[in-house]
Design a protein around this motif. Structure first.
Motif, PDB file in Angstrom:
ATOM      1  N   THR A 133      -8.131 -14.186   1.645  1.00  0.00           N
ATOM      2  CA  THR A 133      -8.907 -13.955   0.428  1.00  0.00           C
ATOM      3  C   THR A 133      -8.695 -12.537  -0.116  1.00  0.00           C
ATOM      4  O   THR A 133      -8.892 -12.300  -1.303  1.00  0.00           O
ATOM      5  N   ALA A 134      -8.326 -11.599   0.738  1.00  0.00           N
ATOM      6  CA  ALA A 134      -8.154 -10.206   0.316  1.00  0.00           C
ATOM      7  C   ALA A 134      -6.744  -9.973  -0.216  1.00  0.00           C
ATOM      8  O   ALA A 134      -5.788 -10.621   0.221  1.00  0.00           O
ATOM      9  N   PRO A 135      -6.590  -9.043  -1.145  1.00  0.00           N
ATOM     10  CA  PRO A 135      -5.243  -8.655  -1.552  1.00  0.00           C
ATOM     11  C   PRO A 135      -4.542  -7.958  -0.388  1.00  0.00           C
ATOM     12  O   PRO A 135      -5.181  -7.247   0.390  1.00  0.00           O
ATOM     13  N   VAL A 136      -3.247  -8.187  -0.259  1.00  0.00           N
ATOM     14  CA  VAL A 136      -2.467  -7.580   0.814  1.00  0.00           C
ATOM     15  C   VAL A 136      -1.453  -6.621   0.194  1.00  0.00           C
ATOM     16  O   VAL A 136      -0.698  -6.996  -0.704  1.00  0.00           O
ATOM     17  N   TYR A 137      -1.459  -5.390   0.682  1.00  0.00           N
ATOM     18  CA  TYR A 137      -0.558  -4.361   0.171  1.00  0.00           C
ATOM     19  C   TYR A 137       0.413  -3.948   1.278  1.00  0.00           C
ATOM     20  O   TYR A 137      -0.010  -3.563   2.366  1.00  0.00           O
ATOM     21  N   GLY A 138       1.705  -4.042   0.995  1.00  0.00           N
ATOM     22  CA  GLY A 138       2.712  -3.720   1.993  1.00  0.00           C
ATOM     23  C   GLY A 138       3.393  -2.387   1.722  1.00  0.00           C
ATOM     24  O   GLY A 138       3.716  -2.067   0.578  1.00  0.00           O
ATOM     25  N   PHE A 139       3.619  -1.625   2.779  1.00  0.00           N
ATOM     26  CA  PHE A 139       4.320  -0.345   2.728  1.00  0.00           C
ATOM     27  C   PHE A 139       5.515  -0.440   3.683  1.00  0.00           C
ATOM     28  O   PHE A 139       5.317  -0.605   4.889  1.00  0.00           O
ATOM     29  N   TYR A 140       6.731  -0.325   3.158  1.00  0.00           N
ATOM     30  CA  TYR A 140       7.919  -0.556   3.974  1.00  0.00           C
ATOM     31  C   TYR A 140       8.960   0.542   3.758  1.00  0.00           C
ATOM     32  O   TYR A 140       9.162   1.007   2.624  1.00  0.00           O
ATOM     33  N   GLY A 141       9.625   0.939   4.830  1.00  0.00           N
ATOM     34  CA  GLY A 141      10.700   1.923   4.733  1.00  0.00           C
ATOM     35  C   GLY A 141      11.992   1.240   4.325  1.00  0.00           C
ATOM     36  O   GLY A 141      12.305   0.149   4.798  1.00  0.00           O
ATOM     37  N   GLY A 142      12.760   1.898   3.456  1.00  0.00           N
ATOM     38  CA  GLY A 142      14.014   1.305   2.995  1.00  0.00           C
ATOM     39  C   GLY A 142      15.015   1.075   4.103  1.00  0.00           C
ATOM     40  O   GLY A 142      15.818   0.134   4.053  1.00  0.00           O
ATOM     41  N   ASN A 143      14.987   1.903   5.138  1.00  0.00           N
ATOM     42  CA  ASN A 143      15.917   1.776   6.258  1.00  0.00           C
ATOM     43  C   ASN A 143      15.248   1.083   7.443  1.00  0.00           C
ATOM     44  O   ASN A 143      15.238   1.588   8.569  1.00  0.00           O
ATOM     45  N   ASP A 144      14.673  -0.064   7.175  1.00  0.00           N
ATOM     46  CA  ASP A 144      13.961  -0.821   8.204  1.00  0.00           C
ATOM     47  C   ASP A 144      14.267  -2.309   8.017  1.00  0.00           C
ATOM     48  O   ASP A 144      13.368  -3.116   7.746  1.00  0.00           O
TER      49      ASP A 144
END
Length: 266
Positions: free
Chosen positions: A191-202
């Motif tokens: 039900t909650a919004p999900v925010y993703g944080f990702y490294g480009g070299n991953d």
């Protein structure tokens, strides 16, 4: 001789890890905010947790901080302190409580490698139950406004995403370089919004973003992944280390600005 070499190697890695955490420990020691250890109890289980209060005059939103796969170390506690510094009640449970030597917690393991090995032995049901108990406890603190968000890093990022599939009253789930659950049907319960944080070299983690986006879209859920160019896995931690590389440092700075906007909008 081989046994002695292994022991010396373990001691070296342990001392190296401690040295790498000194800057985080120093941040904690110099923080003006109120820190305390609390024991969150449910059933027969007790979860040791690090609680930090912001210096604000109003009741505040709670942010549950889920540590990396090395457990609740000094950096995990320092990131909780930094989040509190932005005006939120931060609580960081030690999900290795009871799994350490003699039933201890993260700080009782001989090395961070031992803590990492133990974390992958945890029952997923226990992790979810721990987080629910933490939310129940923190959301009813007199200084809390009843709103709760969850943020996790690495292993904790994956746990943050999974927790969103098990808890309907979250304001947001923030996933820092963690993967989504593999079972497609679980997305329906978010039900909650999900925010993703990702490294480009991953690439290991980023290879899952496309399918996660498709699954969230099919379920009609809000998923907002952002990739920070050139940053590696764990860049929110490594990006603030004294020897941080330029890409990790920049990624960390940009990610923190975004995190502040997300939390402020809750």
């Amino acid at each position: 001789m081989k046994k002695l070499t292994l022991i010396l190697s373990a001691l070296f890695m342990s001392s190296l890890t401690m040295a790498q955490q000194e800057w985080a420990k120093k941040q904690l020691e110099e923080s003006p905010r109120h820190h305390e250890w609390v024991k969150v109890k449910y059933g027969d289980r007790v979860v040791e947790s690090f609680l930090v209060y912001p210096e604000v005059s109003n009741k505040a939103t709670v942010v549950i901080v889920i540590h990396e796969n090395r457990g609740l170390n000094d950096w995990a506690r320092s990131i909780a302190d930094q989040i509190a510094g932005e005006g939120y009640i931060a609580i960081a449970p030690d999900l290795l409580t009871g799994s350490g030597p003699n039933g201890g917690k993260t700080s009782d393991f001989a090395s961070s490698d031992d803590a990492r090995n133990a974390i992958y032995q945890l029952s997923q049901d226990q992790v979810t139950a721990d987080l629910k108990a933490i939310q129940n406890y923190a959301s009813t603190l007199p200084a809390a406004n009843g709103k709760v968000a969850v943020i996790g890093f690495c292993w904790g990022g994956s746990q943050s995403f999974r927790y969103a599939t098990n808890q309907s009253d979250l304001q947001a789930a923030i996933v820092c370089y963690g993967r989504a659950p593999q079972e497609e049907q679980v997305f329906e319960s978010i039900t909650a919004p999900v925010y993703g944080f990702y490294g480009g070299n991953d690439a290991r983690v980023n290879a899952t973003i496309e399918s996660t986006t498709a699954n969230m879209k099919a379920a009609g859920k809000h998923y907002e992944p952002v990739i920070y160019d050139g940053a590696g896995h764990g860049f929110i931690r490594s990006g603030e280390m004294p020897n941080a590389g330029a890409a990790n440092k920049k990624g960390r700075e940009e990610a923190w600005k975004r995190l502040k906007k997300i939390l402020a909008a809750l």
